[in-house]
Design a protein around this motif. Structure first.
Motif, PDB file in Angstrom:
ATOM      1  N   SER A  92      -1.284   7.441 -58.452  1.00 42.28           N
ATOM      2  CA  SER A  92      -0.509   8.681 -58.399  1.00 42.28           C
ATOM      3  C   SER A  92       0.412   8.666 -57.189  1.00 42.28           C
ATOM      4  O   SER A  92       0.165   7.956 -56.208  1.00 42.28           O
ATOM      5  N   PHE A  93       1.480   9.469 -57.239  1.00 37.89           N
ATOM      6  CA  PHE A  93       2.432   9.511 -56.124  1.00 37.89           C
ATOM      7  C   PHE A  93       1.743   9.952 -54.835  1.00 37.89           C
ATOM      8  O   PHE A  93       1.957   9.357 -53.774  1.00 37.89           O
ATOM      9  N   ALA A  94       0.906  10.980 -54.930  1.00 38.57           N
ATOM     10  CA  ALA A  94       0.232  11.494 -53.729  1.00 38.57           C
ATOM     11  C   ALA A  94      -0.674  10.428 -53.109  1.00 38.57           C
ATOM     12  O   ALA A  94      -0.714  10.270 -51.882  1.00 38.57           O
ATOM     13  N   TRP A  95      -1.405   9.700 -53.959  1.00 37.77           N
ATOM     14  CA  TRP A  95      -2.313   8.677 -53.440  1.00 37.77           C
ATOM     15  C   TRP A  95      -1.538   7.508 -52.827  1.00 37.77           C
ATOM     16  O   TRP A  95      -1.858   7.038 -51.738  1.00 37.77           O
ATOM     17  N   VAL A  96      -0.505   7.041 -53.534  1.00 37.84           N
ATOM     18  CA  VAL A  96       0.304   5.936 -53.008  1.00 37.84           C
ATOM     19  C   VAL A  96       0.967   6.351 -51.703  1.00 37.84           C
ATOM     20  O   VAL A  96       1.072   5.560 -50.755  1.00 37.84           O
ATOM     21  N   PHE A  97       1.433   7.603 -51.632  1.00 32.72           N
ATOM     22  CA  PHE A  97       2.029   8.125 -50.392  1.00 32.72           C
ATOM     23  C   PHE A  97       1.016   8.048 -49.251  1.00 32.72           C
ATOM     24  O   PHE A  97       1.343   7.570 -48.155  1.00 32.72           O
ATOM     25  N   PHE A  98      -0.211   8.510 -49.497  1.00 33.33           N
ATOM     26  CA  PHE A  98      -1.247   8.508 -48.460  1.00 33.33           C
ATOM     27  C   PHE A  98      -1.580   7.088 -48.015  1.00 33.33           C
ATOM     28  O   PHE A  98      -1.685   6.810 -46.805  1.00 33.33           O
ATOM     29  N   VAL A  99      -1.746   6.172 -48.972  1.00 39.87           N
ATOM     30  CA  VAL A  99      -2.116   4.789 -48.628  1.00 39.87           C
ATOM     31  C   VAL A  99      -0.985   4.111 -47.873  1.00 39.87           C
ATOM     32  O   VAL A  99      -1.211   3.416 -46.870  1.00 39.87           O
ATOM     33  N   MET A 100       0.264   4.303 -48.318  1.00 40.25           N
ATOM     34  CA  MET A 100       1.399   3.684 -47.620  1.00 40.25           C
ATOM     35  C   MET A 100       1.549   4.242 -46.212  1.00 40.25           C
ATOM     36  O   MET A 100       1.902   3.516 -45.283  1.00 40.25           O
ATOM     37  N   LEU A 101       1.295   5.540 -46.055  1.00 38.82           N
ATOM     38  CA  LEU A 101       1.394   6.144 -44.727  1.00 38.82           C
ATOM     39  C   LEU A 101       0.354   5.565 -43.776  1.00 38.82           C
ATOM     40  O   LEU A 101       0.676   5.183 -42.643  1.00 38.82           O
ATOM     41  N   SER A 102      -0.899   5.456 -44.237  1.00 42.33           N
ATOM     42  CA  SER A 102      -1.965   4.925 -43.376  1.00 42.33           C
ATOM     43  C   SER A 102      -1.757   3.435 -43.099  1.00 42.33           C
ATOM     44  O   SER A 102      -1.902   2.983 -41.958  1.00 42.33           O
ATOM     45  N   MET A 103      -1.404   2.670 -44.145  1.00 40.99           N
ATOM     46  CA  MET A 103      -1.160   1.242 -43.939  1.00 40.99           C
ATOM     47  C   MET A 103       0.003   1.015 -42.980  1.00 40.99           C
ATOM     48  O   MET A 103      -0.053   0.149 -42.106  1.00 40.99           O
ATOM     49  N   SER A 104       1.067   1.811 -43.123  1.00 39.49           N
ATOM     50  CA  SER A 104       2.248   1.652 -42.286  1.00 39.49           C
ATOM     51  C   SER A 104       1.962   1.983 -40.826  1.00 39.49           C
ATOM     52  O   SER A 104       2.540   1.377 -39.920  1.00 39.49           O
ATOM     53  N   PHE A 105       1.066   2.929 -40.595  1.00 36.23           N
ATOM     54  CA  PHE A 105       0.709   3.291 -39.223  1.00 36.23           C
ATOM     55  C   PHE A 105       0.115   2.088 -38.485  1.00 36.23           C
ATOM     56  O   PHE A 105       0.437   1.826 -37.317  1.00 36.23           O
ATOM     57  N   PHE A 106      -0.751   1.345 -39.170  1.00 34.26           N
ATOM     58  CA  PHE A 106      -1.342   0.152 -38.547  1.00 34.26           C
ATOM     59  C   PHE A 106      -0.362  -1.017 -38.557  1.00 34.26           C
ATOM     60  O   PHE A 106      -0.288  -1.788 -37.601  1.00 34.26           O
ATOM     61  N   TRP A 107       0.404  -1.139 -39.645  1.00 33.35           N
ATOM     62  CA  TRP A 107       1.344  -2.247 -39.798  1.00 33.35           C
ATOM     63  C   TRP A 107       2.402  -2.241 -38.695  1.00 33.35           C
ATOM     64  O   TRP A 107       2.747  -3.287 -38.140  1.00 33.35           O
ATOM     65  N   SER A 108       2.903  -1.051 -38.360  1.00 37.45           N
ATOM     66  CA  SER A 108       3.995  -0.954 -37.391  1.00 37.45           C
ATOM     67  C   SER A 108       3.542  -1.193 -35.958  1.00 37.45           C
ATOM     68  O   SER A 108       4.361  -1.265 -35.049  1.00 37.45           O
ATOM     69  N   ALA A 109       2.236  -1.323 -35.746  1.00 36.76           N
ATOM     70  CA  ALA A 109       1.736  -1.549 -34.385  1.00 36.76           C
ATOM     71  C   ALA A 109       1.950  -2.984 -33.926  1.00 36.76           C
ATOM     72  O   ALA A 109       2.160  -3.256 -32.742  1.00 36.76           O
ATOM     73  N   SER A 110       1.897  -3.932 -34.868  1.00 36.98           N
ATOM     74  CA  SER A 110       1.777  -5.339 -34.496  1.00 36.98           C
ATOM     75  C   SER A 110       3.038  -5.945 -33.890  1.00 36.98           C
ATOM     76  O   SER A 110       2.983  -6.597 -32.851  1.00 36.98           O
ATOM     77  N   LEU A 111       4.186  -5.748 -34.566  1.00 35.11           N
ATOM     78  CA  LEU A 111       5.366  -6.526 -34.186  1.00 35.11           C
ATOM     79  C   LEU A 111       5.878  -6.247 -32.777  1.00 35.11           C
ATOM     80  O   LEU A 111       6.119  -7.199 -32.027  1.00 35.11           O
ATOM     81  N   PRO A 112       6.084  -4.980 -32.354  1.00 37.46           N
ATOM     82  CA  PRO A 112       6.566  -4.777 -30.982  1.00 37.46           C
ATOM     83  C   PRO A 112       5.609  -5.338 -29.933  1.00 37.46           C
ATOM     84  O   PRO A 112       6.041  -5.880 -28.910  1.00 37.46           O
ATOM     85  N   LEU A 113       4.286  -5.232 -30.193  1.00 38.99           N
ATOM     86  CA  LEU A 113       3.325  -5.822 -29.256  1.00 38.99           C
ATOM     87  C   LEU A 113       3.403  -7.340 -29.268  1.00 38.99           C
ATOM     88  O   LEU A 113       3.317  -7.989 -28.219  1.00 38.99           O
ATOM     89  N   MET A 114       3.596  -7.940 -30.457  1.00 43.42           N
ATOM     90  CA  MET A 114       3.717  -9.397 -30.546  1.00 43.42           C
ATOM     91  C   MET A 114       4.991  -9.881 -29.855  1.00 43.42           C
ATOM     92  O   MET A 114       5.000 -10.954 -29.247  1.00 43.42           O
ATOM     93  N   GLU A 115       6.068  -9.095 -29.956  1.00 49.54           N
ATOM     94  CA  GLU A 115       7.299  -9.477 -29.249  1.00 49.54           C
ATOM     95  C   GLU A 115       7.049  -9.506 -27.740  1.00 49.54           C
ATOM     96  O   GLU A 115       7.463 -10.424 -27.037  1.00 49.54           O
ATOM     97  N   ALA A 116       6.346  -8.483 -27.236  1.00 49.27           N
ATOM     98  CA  ALA A 116       6.034  -8.432 -25.809  1.00 49.27           C
ATOM     99  C   ALA A 116       5.091  -9.570 -25.416  1.00 49.27           C
ATOM    100  O   ALA A 116       5.257 -10.192 -24.357  1.00 49.27           O
ATOM    101  N   ILE A 117       4.089  -9.853 -26.272  1.00 49.32           N
ATOM    102  CA  ILE A 117       3.142 -10.953 -26.003  1.00 49.32           C
ATOM    103  C   ILE A 117       3.880 -12.282 -25.968  1.00 49.32           C
ATOM    104  O   ILE A 117       3.676 -13.109 -25.068  1.00 49.32           O
TER     105      ILE A 117
END
Length: 382
Positions: A92-117
């Motif tokens: 459902s749209f609501a479920w996919v929205f929730f899963v994408m939001l939670s996944m994106s919150f963790f996903w967006s953490a990695s790259l800027p930290l990896m650039e700094a590392i």
């Protein structure tokens, strides 16, 4: 590259961008298969970028608090993998929205930290950055081409299993990267806020926002646009790959370019190429050679722009401000700019059409180029 964990850093970039190679061209097709409208797809795709507005700052604060950037990357990789499993549980749209939001919150953490590392491990050898980062582009190319052909003969649902496997690769390599001690020396007398309020820094950040805004329609609707005009998915995969192959080439010649041209001039050139690229996509989709050339321009609009931007951030925010600078850049450019571009393109795609949507992208790139030419100083990366 003695003492530099070259292959471990490169392996992380490989799998991280392989996931993007699966997401960027094909995820919108998966969402379309679920029956979502263009606006709904635009909103869902924008979540991958929207979370970058606040998530990097939150994860950056956690990394500073813990004093262990790699540990935070590991936490984010594991949490992102678990969140992604939610896609197997509902459509459902609501479920996919929730899963994408939670996944994106963790996903967006990695790259800027990896650039700094990565920049911390490189130290004074920043010219080696392009070689390490190029492995991310290799991962993207292999994923985008392989998946394009694979999806010709299987159902789109298989995309979920492919991405799940690639996310396991991210998790595995996150545990191979050694921690680099954060050097806590002063970055001068200026605070982060004072640095951000400098006219050239503000101009750079706003221009970066405009560049990612301009790419919003491309990342959200390019594959749908091509398929609707008769291009098969295998060829669409090769078109995405063409852009990234050219991007790999620019990564290797960037050290030479930065010795002969200022970062300001490289950025101006990349914005000029973006203007031409989006006009070609919007006006000349019927001619495959036009689209191929537009993809070649990805070398400048992403490759040259990205490395020049990393070096500019390295100049503006150094020492104890380095990780914060990466987080600010990611939040403003990829977060706010990318999200606004994806959402607005969802509206304009239905109401004004694809041609006008890509014209707006070209106009945004033109505005960014004017800002860089007007306010930024022509310093080199040295």
């Amino acid at each position: 590259m003695r003492s530099l964990p070259y292959w471990r850093l490169s392996g992380f970039y490989f799998f991280y961008f392989a996931v993007i190679g699966a997401f960027a061209p094909y995820w919108s097709l998966y969402l379309q298969s679920l029956g979502f409208s263009a606006l709904q797809i635009g909103v869902l795709m924008s979540l991958l970028l929207f979370t970058r507005i606040f998530s990097p700052a939150a994860w950056g604060w956690l990394a500073d608090h813990m004093g262990k950037r790699v540990r935070v990357v590991q936490i984010a990789a594991a949490s992102g993998l678990l969140s992604f499993c939610g896609f197997f549980l509902g459509e459902s749209f609501a479920w996919v929205f929730f899963v994408m939001l939670s996944m994106s919150f963790f996903w967006s953490a990695s790259l800027p930290l990896m650039e700094a590392i990565t920049l911390s491990h490189l130290g004074e050898r920043t010219d080696k950055y392009g070689r390490i980062r190029s492995w991310g582009s290799v991962g993207f190319v292999l994923a985008v081409v392989g998946i394009g052909y694979f999806l010709q003969s299987v159902e789109i649902i298989w995309l979920l299993w492919i991405i799940l496997g690639l996310k396991f690769g991210i998790l595995i390599f996150s545990y191979q990267i050694p921690e680099k001690e954060i050097i806590n020396y002063t970055a001068g007398l200026h605070t982060v806020r004072q640095i951000c309020l400098r006219p050239e820094v503000m101009a750079f950040l706003i221009a970066s926002l405009l560049m990612l805004f301009a790419h919003g329609a491309y990342y959200t609707f390019f594959s749908i646009y091509l398929v609707e005009h008769g291009y098969d998915k295998g060829f669409v995969g090769w078109l995405w790959a063409t852009g990234v192959i050219c991007e790999i080439g620019i990564f290797f010649i960037m050290p030479w370019l930065m010795r002969h041209f200022s970062l300001k001039h490289i950025l101006i050139f990349s914005f000029a190429c973006a203007i031409l690229r989006f006009l070609l996509i919007g006006q000349g989709v019927e001619w495959p050679l036009n689209i191929v050339f537009a993809q070649v321009l990805h070398a400048a609009t992403y490759g040259a722009h990205h490395i020049a931007a990393m070096m500019v951030i390295h100049q503006f925010f150094h020492g104890r401000h380095q990780a914060k600078g990466q987080a600010i850049y990611t939040s403003i450019a990829y977060g706010l700019g990318g999200a606004l571009g994806a959402i607005s393109s969802g509206y304009t795609w239905d109401w004004l059409g694809a041609e006008t949507t890509f014209f707006i992208s070209a106009a945004a790139a033109l505005t960014g180029m004017i800002l860089i030419a007007w306010k930024m100083k022509p310093f080199s990366h040295q």
